[in-house]
Design an enzyme around this catalytic site. Structure first.
Site, PDB file in Angstrom:
ATOM      1  N   SER A  56      48.275  53.986  50.583  1.00  0.00           N
ATOM      2  CA  SER A  56      47.542  54.356  51.801  1.00  0.00           C
ATOM      3  C   SER A  56      48.333  55.476  52.467  1.00  0.00           C
ATOM      4  CB  SER A  56      47.482  53.143  52.744  1.00  0.00           C
ATOM      5  OG  SER A  56      47.192  53.551  54.062  1.00  0.00           O
ATOM      6  N   TYR A 112      51.562  45.983  56.608  1.00  0.00           N
ATOM      7  CA  TYR A 112      50.668  46.702  55.690  1.00  0.00           C
ATOM      8  C   TYR A 112      51.310  48.017  55.234  1.00  0.00           C
ATOM      9  CZ  TYR A 112      46.441  49.113  54.061  1.00  0.00           C
ATOM     10  OH  TYR A 112      45.517  49.808  53.316  1.00  0.00           O
TER      11      TYR A 112
HETATM   12  N1  LIG Z   1      39.539  51.155  53.979  1.00  0.00           N
HETATM   13  C1  LIG Z   1      40.489  52.052  54.220  1.00  0.00           C
HETATM   14  O1  LIG Z   1      40.440  52.853  55.164  1.00  0.00           O
HETATM   15  C2  LIG Z   1      41.685  52.130  53.305  1.00  0.00           C
HETATM   16  C3  LIG Z   1      42.624  53.158  53.503  1.00  0.00           C
HETATM   17  C4  LIG Z   1      43.731  53.242  52.677  1.00  0.00           C
HETATM   18  C5  LIG Z   1      43.891  52.341  51.655  1.00  0.00           C
HETATM   19  N2  LIG Z   1      42.969  51.340  51.473  1.00  0.00           N
HETATM   20  C6  LIG Z   1      43.190  50.431  50.371  1.00  0.00           C
HETATM   21  O2  LIG Z   1      42.056  50.465  49.524  1.00  0.00           O
HETATM   22  C7  LIG Z   1      41.906  49.175  48.910  1.00  0.00           C
HETATM   23  C8  LIG Z   1      40.506  48.637  49.164  1.00  0.00           C
HETATM   24  O3  LIG Z   1      40.323  48.535  50.564  1.00  0.00           O
HETATM   25  P1  LIG Z   1      38.966  48.063  51.232  1.00  0.00           P
HETATM   26  O4  LIG Z   1      38.737  48.928  52.399  1.00  0.00           O
HETATM   27  O5  LIG Z   1      37.913  47.944  50.193  1.00  0.00           O
HETATM   28  O6  LIG Z   1      39.437  46.649  51.772  1.00  0.00           O
HETATM   29  P2  LIG Z   1      38.649  45.283  51.786  1.00  0.00           P
HETATM   30  O7  LIG Z   1      39.447  44.378  52.644  1.00  0.00           O
HETATM   31  O8  LIG Z   1      37.207  45.531  52.120  1.00  0.00           O
HETATM   32  O9  LIG Z   1      38.703  44.821  50.272  1.00  0.00           O
HETATM   33  C9  LIG Z   1      39.838  44.254  49.678  1.00  0.00           C
HETATM   34  C10 LIG Z   1      39.377  43.302  48.589  1.00  0.00           C
HETATM   35  O10 LIG Z   1      40.525  42.673  48.035  1.00  0.00           O
HETATM   36  C11 LIG Z   1      40.235  41.305  47.883  1.00  0.00           C
HETATM   37  N3  LIG Z   1      41.448  40.477  47.945  1.00  0.00           N
HETATM   38  C12 LIG Z   1      42.204  40.208  49.036  1.00  0.00           C
HETATM   39  N4  LIG Z   1      43.194  39.368  48.705  1.00  0.00           N
HETATM   40  C13 LIG Z   1      43.050  39.104  47.378  1.00  0.00           C
HETATM   41  C14 LIG Z   1      43.753  38.285  46.457  1.00  0.00           C
HETATM   42  N5  LIG Z   1      44.818  37.558  46.839  1.00  0.00           N
HETATM   43  N6  LIG Z   1      43.337  38.253  45.170  1.00  0.00           N
HETATM   44  C15 LIG Z   1      42.259  38.979  44.780  1.00  0.00           C
HETATM   45  N7  LIG Z   1      41.546  39.772  45.593  1.00  0.00           N
HETATM   46  C16 LIG Z   1      41.949  39.833  46.892  1.00  0.00           C
HETATM   47  C17 LIG Z   1      39.306  40.947  49.048  1.00  0.00           C
HETATM   48  O11 LIG Z   1      38.559  39.771  48.785  1.00  0.00           O
HETATM   49  C18 LIG Z   1      38.453  42.199  49.138  1.00  0.00           C
HETATM   50  O12 LIG Z   1      37.286  42.101  48.351  1.00  0.00           O
HETATM   51  C19 LIG Z   1      43.017  48.297  49.467  1.00  0.00           C
HETATM   52  O13 LIG Z   1      44.141  48.359  48.603  1.00  0.00           O
HETATM   53  C20 LIG Z   1      43.352  48.973  50.783  1.00  0.00           C
HETATM   54  O14 LIG Z   1      44.645  48.672  51.218  1.00  0.00           O
HETATM   55  C21 LIG Z   1      41.876  51.217  52.274  1.00  0.00           C
END
Ligand SMILES: NC(=O)c1ccc[n+]([C@@H]2O[C@H](COP(=O)([O-])OP(=O)(O)OC[C@H]3O[C@@H](n4cnc5c(N)ncnc54)[C@H](O)[C@@H]3O)[C@@H](O)[C@H]2O)c1
Length: 255
Positions: A148, A161
Site C-alpha cells: 500500500s 496496517y
Molecule cells: N482499498 C484500498 O484503498 C487499498 C489501498 C492499498 C492497498 N489495498 C490492499 O488491497 C488488498 C485488497 O483490499 P480491498 O480494498 O479489496 O479490501 P477488503 O477488505 O475489501 O478485502 C480484503 C479481503 O481479504 C479477505 N480476508 C481478510 N482476512 C482474511 C484471512 N485471514 N484469510 C483469508 N482472507 C481474508 C476478506 O474477507 C476480504 O474479502 C488488501 O491487501 C489491501 O490492504 C487496498
C-alpha cells in the site's frame, strides 16, 4: 497478456478489489482458484459462477483462512487435483475493511496490532511458503504481494496496517532472492487509496477527493486500475522483474 492453461490463485477474492483480479485472469484464459474466508463463501461462489459463465478460464472458489496452514494445504491440493499445479499467486487478502476506523497508535490495543500483522504479514508469508514447492516442481512461478502507498506516506491512524504493508515489501525482497533460483519471481504492488466500499467506510468523500487531487492523473482510483500491473507481474512478459514494488496510484507518490 494471455494466461491460457495457467493456474492462478487469488486470495481475498471476495473483497472490493480481489474480484477484479479474478475476473481479469479468467477473461485472459487462466484457471483461477479464488480464495477467501468461509464467511465470504456465498459471495465467493457467486463470483466464481459468474466469472466462469462469462467465458475464458474456469474459476473455483475455495474457502480458507490465509493464517491457517491446514487451509493452505487444502487449497494447494485442490489446485493440483483440478488444474495440475499453481503458476501464480496473488496474495491479496488483508485486514483492511475490517479496520473500521482510524485510530492513533496510542489507542491501538495489542490485540489490534497482532490481528492485523497476523493476517497481512504472516498470512502472506504462509501463502508464499505453501505455493513455493508446487511452483518449484512445476519449473517456476509468479508471486505478487499487495502492499500500500501508506507504507511510504505513513498515513496517521493506521500504524498496524502501515507497518504490515512495509513488512510485506521486505518479505517480498527476501522471497525474491530465496526463490529466484527456482524460476519464481516475487513482486509487490502498492496501490494508492482506491475508491471502493472499504475505503469509503474509512474515509470521507472530502478525503478521497483530496487524494485524487494529489495525483498526477488527478482522479479517483478504481479497483480496475490495479489489474494491469498485477497481470503484467504474473505474466511471461514480467519474467525478469523480481523483488520490486510497483506503486500504482496515478502518480500520487513517487519512489
Ligand atoms: N482499498 C484500498 O484503498 C487499498 C489501498 C492499498 C492497498 N489495498 C490492499 O488491497 C488488498 C485488497 O483490499 P480491498 O480494498 O479489496 O479490501 P477488503 O477488505 O475489501 O478485502 C480484503 C479481503 O481479504 C479477505 N480476508 C481478510 N482476512 C482474511 C484471512 N485471514 N484469510 C483469508 N482472507 C481474508 C476478506 O474477507 C476480504 O474479502 C488488501 O491487501 C489491501 O490492504 C487496498
Amino acid at each position: 497478456m494471455q494466461f491460457d492453461g495457467k493456474t492462478v490463485v487469488v486470495t481475498g477474492a471476495a473483497g472490493g478489489i480481489g474480484g477484479n483480479y479474478v475476473r481479469a485472469f479468467a477473461a485472459a484464459g487462466a484457471n483461477v482458484v479464488a480464495a477467501d474466508v468461509p464467511a465470504a463463501a456465498e459471495a465467493g461462489v457467486a463470483l466464481a459462477e459468474k466469472a466462469t459463465a462469462a467465458g475464458g478460464g474456469p474459476v473455483v472458489f475455495v474457502a480458507g483462512d490465509v493464517t491457517s496452514d491446514a487451509d493452505w494445504a487444502v487449497l494447494v491440493a485442490r489446485a493440483r487435483d483440478e488444474f495440475g499445479g499453481i503458476d501464480a499467486l496473488v496474495n491479496n487478502a488483508a485486514i483492511y475493511q475490517g479496520l473500521t476506523a482510524k485510530r492513533p497508535l496510542t489507542d491501538l490495543s495489542t490485540d489490534d496490532w497482532d490481528t492485523v500483522l497476523r493476517v497481512n504479514v504472516r498470512g502472506t508469508w504462509q501463502g508464499i511458503r505453501a505455493v513455493a514447492p508446487v511452483m518449484r516442481a512445476g519449473g517456476g512461478g509468479r508471486i505478487v504481494t499487495i502492499s500500500s502507498t501508506t507504507a511510504r506516506t505513513g498515513v496517521p491512524g493506521f500504524a498496524h496496517y502501515v507497518a504490515s504493508k512495509a513488512a510485506v515489501e521486505g518479505l517480498t525482497r527476501v522471497a525474491a532472492r530465496e526463490l529466484g533460483a527456482d524460476g519464481i519471481t516475487v513482486n509487490a504492488v502498492a496501490p494508492g487509496l482506491v475508491s471502493d466500499e472499504a475505503s469509503r467506510a474509512l474515509n470521507s468523500d472530502a478525503y478521497l477527493a483530496a487524494a485524487a487531487g494529489g495525483r498526477a492523473l488527478g482522479r479517483e482510483m478504481l479497483p480496475d486500475d490495479l489489474v494491469g500491473a498485477v497481470l503484467f507481474l504474473t505474466s511471461d512478459a514480467g519474467g525478469f522483474v523480481t523483488g520490486q514494488t510497483l506503486v500504482v496510484d496515478g502518480g500520487g507518490v513517487f519512489t
